[in-house]
Write an enzyme that holds these catalytic residues in place. Structure first.
Site, PDB file in Angstrom:
ATOM      1  N   LYS A  83      -4.229 -20.356   2.488  1.00  0.00           N
ATOM      2  CA  LYS A  83      -5.024 -21.579   2.718  1.00  0.00           C
ATOM      3  C   LYS A  83      -5.841 -21.905   1.473  1.00  0.00           C
ATOM      4  O   LYS A  83      -5.851 -23.038   0.993  1.00  0.00           O
ATOM      5  CB  LYS A  83      -5.934 -21.343   3.923  1.00  0.00           C
ATOM      6  CG  LYS A  83      -6.903 -22.466   4.214  1.00  0.00           C
ATOM      7  CD  LYS A  83      -7.549 -22.235   5.578  1.00  0.00           C
ATOM      8  CE  LYS A  83      -8.894 -22.905   5.678  1.00  0.00           C
ATOM      9  NZ  LYS A  83     -10.000 -22.070   5.168  1.00  0.00           N
ATOM     10  N   ASN A 141       0.834  -1.215   0.000  1.00  0.00           N
ATOM     11  CA  ASN A 141       0.000   0.000   0.000  1.00  0.00           C
ATOM     12  C   ASN A 141       0.865   1.262   0.000  1.00  0.00           C
ATOM     13  O   ASN A 141       0.356   2.368   0.060  1.00  0.00           O
ATOM     14  CB  ASN A 141      -0.966   0.011   1.197  1.00  0.00           C
ATOM     15  CG  ASN A 141      -0.248   0.153   2.527  1.00  0.00           C
ATOM     16  OD1 ASN A 141       0.980   0.094   2.596  1.00  0.00           O
ATOM     17  ND2 ASN A 141      -1.001   0.338   3.595  1.00  0.00           N
ATOM     18  N   THR A 182       4.981   2.724   3.889  1.00  0.00           N
ATOM     19  CA  THR A 182       6.420   2.961   4.086  1.00  0.00           C
ATOM     20  C   THR A 182       7.241   2.339   2.946  1.00  0.00           C
ATOM     21  O   THR A 182       8.440   2.566   2.867  1.00  0.00           O
ATOM     22  CB  THR A 182       6.922   2.408   5.447  1.00  0.00           C
ATOM     23  OG1 THR A 182       6.628   1.017   5.522  1.00  0.00           O
ATOM     24  CG2 THR A 182       6.271   3.130   6.609  1.00  0.00           C
ATOM     25  N   ALA A 224       6.863 -12.766   8.332  1.00  0.00           N
ATOM     26  CA  ALA A 224       8.032 -11.998   8.768  1.00  0.00           C
ATOM     27  C   ALA A 224       7.784 -11.597  10.213  1.00  0.00           C
ATOM     28  O   ALA A 224       7.028 -10.669  10.494  1.00  0.00           O
ATOM     29  CB  ALA A 224       8.209 -10.757   7.896  1.00  0.00           C
ATOM     30  N   TYR A 248       3.856  -2.756  17.666  1.00  0.00           N
ATOM     31  CA  TYR A 248       4.589  -3.632  16.739  1.00  0.00           C
ATOM     32  C   TYR A 248       4.791  -5.006  17.373  1.00  0.00           C
ATOM     33  O   TYR A 248       4.479  -6.032  16.779  1.00  0.00           O
ATOM     34  CB  TYR A 248       5.926  -2.979  16.408  1.00  0.00           C
ATOM     35  CG  TYR A 248       6.765  -3.708  15.380  1.00  0.00           C
ATOM     36  CD1 TYR A 248       6.334  -3.851  14.067  1.00  0.00           C
ATOM     37  CD2 TYR A 248       8.012  -4.232  15.720  1.00  0.00           C
ATOM     38  CE1 TYR A 248       7.127  -4.504  13.114  1.00  0.00           C
ATOM     39  CE2 TYR A 248       8.807  -4.873  14.778  1.00  0.00           C
ATOM     40  CZ  TYR A 248       8.359  -5.009  13.480  1.00  0.00           C
ATOM     41  OH  TYR A 248       9.139  -5.643  12.540  1.00  0.00           O
TER      42      TYR A 248
END
Ligand code: UDP
Length: 309
Positions: free
Chosen positions: A105, A32, A35, A114, A145
């Site tokens: 799936k 998106n 960042t 990650a 986070y």
């Protein structure tokens, strides 16, 4: 393989995309661009095996055709980024992981998360093995986070156990290299930019806190090995050479030939005092170990930054 990478326009995602294209696979990047940056993936558009979808992975994902692997790398990842975007950080770790798992799936693809050394928080054991449960402040500024990634790991293991899906969880320790944003606020880009501009290097606290820095190509090789393995639980990938932040600043001053000095700034809240990966699992099960020395890796990173500063 046909590989989907969320966050593929980011620092690590773009290196992964490049790696898999180089191996002859097809790569679809979803990002998106919160960042992530188009310039990271611009050179890949000329490859017919590459495609890009601008989308937010926290919303329902439809990707036509077969997929063999879904790599969920989307997330703000620098402490100042997740401080600027606390809610998107929580959403991409929680809702985004759920959507990416659902897609994997449906496609009968292997799923890779990650994850991060931040799941260990401010650790009370050093180095950190995968068996350590961590010491995280859920309501502190880093909690958005850390807890998102902890939830993401829990969700990934639930899909593995309940749906018997093949999953991989890579716990990534501090990684650096070309394509980090100059202003992403982390120690390495800050120090290199400051050193190249002849400005003082901003050491937070007394600089005695430690980190262990892994060069990006070593990390990517570890991730590729983990994907090919059959390990469903978390695996640390990082470089165990542990240095204080002050030592890292001094090495960067030396390598850049800068005359900058160090200045102290306040230590951010909940900043981990120590961090070093225990990589015995990756060594034994993947035959992986880092190969690029800090000096070599920093030199390549400095060359990249020199061209951009
Ligand atoms: N740090 C610093 N100066 C800076 C940026 C970071 O001293 O300009 C310190 C920070 O407080 C932390 C370490 O460097 O102790 C690594 O920070 P970074 O943001 O790179 O990653 P973290 O490991 O904290 O996620």
């Amino acid at each position: 393989m046909r590989v989907l990478i969320t966050g593929g326009a980011g620092f690590l995602g773009s290196h992964l995309a490049e790696h898999f294209l180089g191996q002859g696979h097809k790569v679809i990047v979803i990002d998106n661009l919160l960042t992530g940056r188009m310039e990271n993936i611009a050179p890949l558009f000329s490859n017919p095996d590459f495609s890009f979808i601008k989308a937010d992975v926290t919303n329902f994902l439809h990707v036509p055709g077969r997929l063999d692997a879904v790599l969920h790398f989307a997330s703000p990842a620098s402490p100042i980024d997740y401080a600027h975007f606390p809610i998107p950080t929580l959403k991409v770790g929680a809702l985004g992981t759920h959507k990416a798992l659902g897609l994997a799936k449906d496609k009968k693809a292997v799923f890779m998360l990650a994850s991060t050394s931040e799941v260990y928080g401010d650790p009370e054991v050093n180095p950190q093995p995968e068996t350590y449960w961590g010491n995280v402040n859920p309501i502190g500024p880093r909690g958005v986070y850390d807890e998102a990634k902890r939830f993401a790991e829990a969700m990934t293991m639930a899909y593995h156990r309940f749906h018997r899906m093949p999953v991989r969880i890579v716990r990534i320790f501090n990684t650096y290299g070309p394509r980090m944003r100059l202003k992403d606020g982390r120690a390495v880009p800050n120090f290199i930019t400051q050193a190249l501009k002849g400005r003082p290097l901003t050491v937070y606290g007394d600089g005695s806190q430690t980190r262990s820095l892994c060069y990006v190509s070593d990390l990517i090789r570890g991730i590729a090995g983990l994907l090919e393995s059959d390990i469903n639980g978390p695996v640390n990938i990082g470089n165990p050479r542990e240095l204080t932040i002050k030592q890292i600043a001094q090495i960067i001053i030396k390598l850049t030939g800068s005359r900058s000095r160090l200045v102290r700034k306040p230590l951010p809240k909940d900043d981990p005092q120590v961090r070093r990966p225990d990589i015995r699992l990756a060594r034994q099960k993947l035959g992986w170990r880092p190969e690029v020395s800090l000096e070599q890796g920093l030199q390549r990173t400095i060359d990249y930054f020199r061209a951009s500063v």
